[in-house]
Design a protein around this motif. Sequence first.
Motif, PDB file in Angstrom:
ATOM      1  N   UNK A  48      46.586 122.067  24.647  1.00 45.26           N
ATOM      2  CA  UNK A  48      46.964 122.148  26.059  1.00 45.26           C
ATOM      3  C   UNK A  48      46.130 123.254  26.698  1.00 45.26           C
ATOM      4  N   UNK A  49      45.456 122.941  27.811  1.00 40.25           N
ATOM      5  CA  UNK A  49      44.631 123.939  28.492  1.00 40.25           C
ATOM      6  C   UNK A  49      45.003 123.985  29.971  1.00 40.25           C
ATOM      7  N   UNK A  50      44.602 125.070  30.606  1.00 37.95           N
ATOM      8  CA  UNK A  50      44.850 125.310  32.024  1.00 37.95           C
ATOM      9  C   UNK A  50      43.551 125.050  32.781  1.00 37.95           C
ATOM     10  N   UNK A  51      43.488 123.927  33.505  1.00 35.27           N
ATOM     11  CA  UNK A  51      42.252 123.542  34.184  1.00 35.27           C
ATOM     12  C   UNK A  51      41.814 124.599  35.191  1.00 35.27           C
ATOM     13  N   UNK A  52      42.760 125.175  35.895  1.00 34.92           N
ATOM     14  CA  UNK A  52      42.433 126.175  36.915  1.00 34.92           C
ATOM     15  C   UNK A  52      41.797 127.405  36.284  1.00 34.92           C
ATOM     16  N   UNK A  53      42.349 127.882  35.160  1.00 37.00           N
ATOM     17  CA  UNK A  53      41.818 129.081  34.514  1.00 37.00           C
ATOM     18  C   UNK A  53      40.394 128.855  34.025  1.00 37.00           C
ATOM     19  N   UNK A  54      40.121 127.666  33.507  1.00 32.05           N
ATOM     20  CA  UNK A  54      38.777 127.374  33.013  1.00 32.05           C
ATOM     21  C   UNK A  54      37.785 127.355  34.171  1.00 32.05           C
ATOM     22  N   UNK A  80      39.471 115.979  19.355  1.00 28.01           N
ATOM     23  CA  UNK A  80      40.700 116.679  19.732  1.00 28.01           C
ATOM     24  C   UNK A  80      41.210 116.156  21.073  1.00 28.01           C
ATOM     25  N   UNK A  81      42.472 115.776  21.115  1.00 29.61           N
ATOM     26  CA  UNK A  81      43.074 115.261  22.344  1.00 29.61           C
ATOM     27  C   UNK A  81      43.513 116.443  23.206  1.00 29.61           C
ATOM     28  N   UNK A  82      42.979 116.516  24.416  1.00 29.67           N
ATOM     29  CA  UNK A  82      43.218 117.651  25.305  1.00 29.67           C
ATOM     30  C   UNK A  82      44.077 117.231  26.492  1.00 29.67           C
ATOM     31  N   UNK A  83      45.151 117.983  26.698  1.00 34.69           N
ATOM     32  CA  UNK A  83      46.006 117.837  27.880  1.00 34.69           C
ATOM     33  C   UNK A  83      45.667 119.009  28.795  1.00 34.69           C
ATOM     34  N   UNK A  84      45.180 118.710  29.994  1.00 36.15           N
ATOM     35  CA  UNK A  84      44.835 119.763  30.957  1.00 36.15           C
ATOM     36  C   UNK A  84      45.837 119.732  32.100  1.00 36.15           C
ATOM     37  N   UNK A  85      46.654 120.780  32.197  1.00 38.04           N
ATOM     38  CA  UNK A  85      47.554 120.853  33.351  1.00 38.04           C
ATOM     39  C   UNK A  85      46.848 121.566  34.490  1.00 38.04           C
ATOM     40  N   UNK A  86      47.513 121.649  35.621  1.00 36.38           N
ATOM     41  CA  UNK A  86      46.859 122.189  36.818  1.00 36.38           C
ATOM     42  C   UNK A  86      46.928 123.704  36.898  1.00 36.38           C
ATOM     43  N   UNK A  87      47.680 124.328  35.961  1.00 33.86           N
ATOM     44  CA  UNK A  87      47.895 125.765  36.071  1.00 33.86           C
ATOM     45  C   UNK A  87      48.977 126.083  37.072  1.00 33.86           C
ATOM     46  N   UNK A  88      50.001 125.237  37.133  1.00 33.97           N
ATOM     47  CA  UNK A  88      51.019 125.351  38.170  1.00 33.97           C
ATOM     48  C   UNK A  88      51.705 126.692  38.253  1.00 33.97           C
ATOM     49  N   UNK A 115      45.828 114.194  32.099  1.00 30.57           N
ATOM     50  CA  UNK A 115      45.535 114.938  33.313  1.00 30.57           C
ATOM     51  C   UNK A 115      46.831 115.218  34.064  1.00 30.57           C
ATOM     52  N   UNK A 116      47.291 116.449  34.028  1.00 27.55           N
ATOM     53  CA  UNK A 116      48.506 116.813  34.739  1.00 27.55           C
ATOM     54  C   UNK A 116      48.224 117.048  36.215  1.00 27.55           C
ATOM     55  N   UNK A 117      49.053 116.487  37.085  1.00 26.56           N
ATOM     56  CA  UNK A 117      48.811 116.629  38.517  1.00 26.56           C
ATOM     57  C   UNK A 117      49.200 118.022  39.008  1.00 26.56           C
ATOM     58  N   UNK A 149      42.421 108.972  41.384  1.00 26.92           N
ATOM     59  CA  UNK A 149      42.144 108.798  39.960  1.00 26.92           C
ATOM     60  C   UNK A 149      41.294 107.558  39.712  1.00 26.92           C
ATOM     61  N   UNK A 150      40.244 107.722  38.900  1.00 26.71           N
ATOM     62  CA  UNK A 150      39.326 106.611  38.646  1.00 26.71           C
ATOM     63  C   UNK A 150      39.595 105.899  37.334  1.00 26.71           C
ATOM     64  N   UNK A 151      40.668 106.264  36.658  1.00 29.75           N
ATOM     65  CA  UNK A 151      41.011 105.582  35.423  1.00 29.75           C
ATOM     66  C   UNK A 151      40.523 106.254  34.161  1.00 29.75           C
ATOM     67  N   UNK A 152      39.670 107.276  34.279  1.00 28.92           N
ATOM     68  CA  UNK A 152      39.218 108.005  33.098  1.00 28.92           C
ATOM     69  C   UNK A 152      40.267 109.052  32.736  1.00 28.92           C
ATOM     70  N   UNK A 153      40.866 108.909  31.587  1.00 30.94           N
ATOM     71  CA  UNK A 153      41.949 109.804  31.199  1.00 30.94           C
ATOM     72  C   UNK A 153      43.282 109.257  31.680  1.00 30.94           C
TER      73      UNK A 153
END
Length: 344
Positions: A48-54, A80-88, A115-117, A149-153
């Motif tokens: 699990x990663x924080x998209x905003x922090x990256x 590795x399966x990655x879940x990226x949240x928005x950094x809410x 992809x977490x909204x 969303x374009x369907x990727x992920x």
Amino acid sequence: MLYRQRTLETPSGPLRTPTLFPVRNIGKRSSDNTPEYADSIPDLGVAMVNARAIRQRDPQWNRIREGATLRAEMGVPKDTVVFADSGGFDFSDDEVDTTPERTLETQREIGADLLGTVDIPLLRENRDAENQRRVEQSTQYALQASDAHDGEGLLIGSVHGHDPETVRNTLQYLERHGDFDGYALGSMVPIRTDYKKVTKLILAARQATDKHLHVYGLGGIVYQPLLLYLGVDSFDSSAFIRSAGNRNYLLPGFGGQELHTIEDLEYLPCSCPVCRDRTLDDIREDRDSLTQHNLWSLAMELRRFRYMVAAGEDIEAYLDLRFRGNEVTYRAFKQAKQQVRRLT
């Protein structure tokens, strides 16, 4: 029992659920606190990663934009399966400094699978009107992400609410008006000590959809068995890092134990690769090793539950014993059991 096993097809390959997503602090100043586990815990090929922090860490973000991969930055296998949240939770007190479209762009750039909204968590100290505004804003962000969303992920819509009706109505509204592969229930961490309330909210979400259900932030050693019993498909946790920082040693069935209170003991009661041939003093003085042990404990908790199901054991009897040592969690489990039995 609502426990279920499924296989989720992701861009990086199949994901067997239920599963724990260990929080990777990549992008944060504390990124070095995340232990290497991809090669040592074979059933945790996830993160699990924080998209905003990256995105906000310029040197790292620039390397990714120039062709480096997130998985190489983390030192994990390509599948590795990655879940990226928005950094809410970064938005808890501050203004939202991103958009659904920008967050999706970031998630695509780093090659995230789930992809977490964009969402704005609820806070207990907020007035009801403010929390309701946050529920509505997060819902609109999710629908904007669905449109873009374009369907990727796999798009995972973030859902908030501090009462079952709000959670159920919000999720059903997203089902009618958007296109999501699953949902993630947020704002649980601030109310995590209210087990009865949390249980009701999770059950409301589970009843409202058959799609993948994730719960943000509650994948610790105490909550895991309860989440599995309630039919949650995935959950994330940074408890293994935070507990190690406080020198807490996690043990399934017992929770966390402060190591400074333990004396006259040479070896700890764990046979994980970290502890099996190292002394108490070695573990106590090495925070990295303690962090690795804590993650092993979370993985073993999940394995033990899966084993009990596969062996055809009475899960309710098993959990009755697991929770009996803690009056609060035991009472929460009994309440959850009553609610689940009414549903099954």
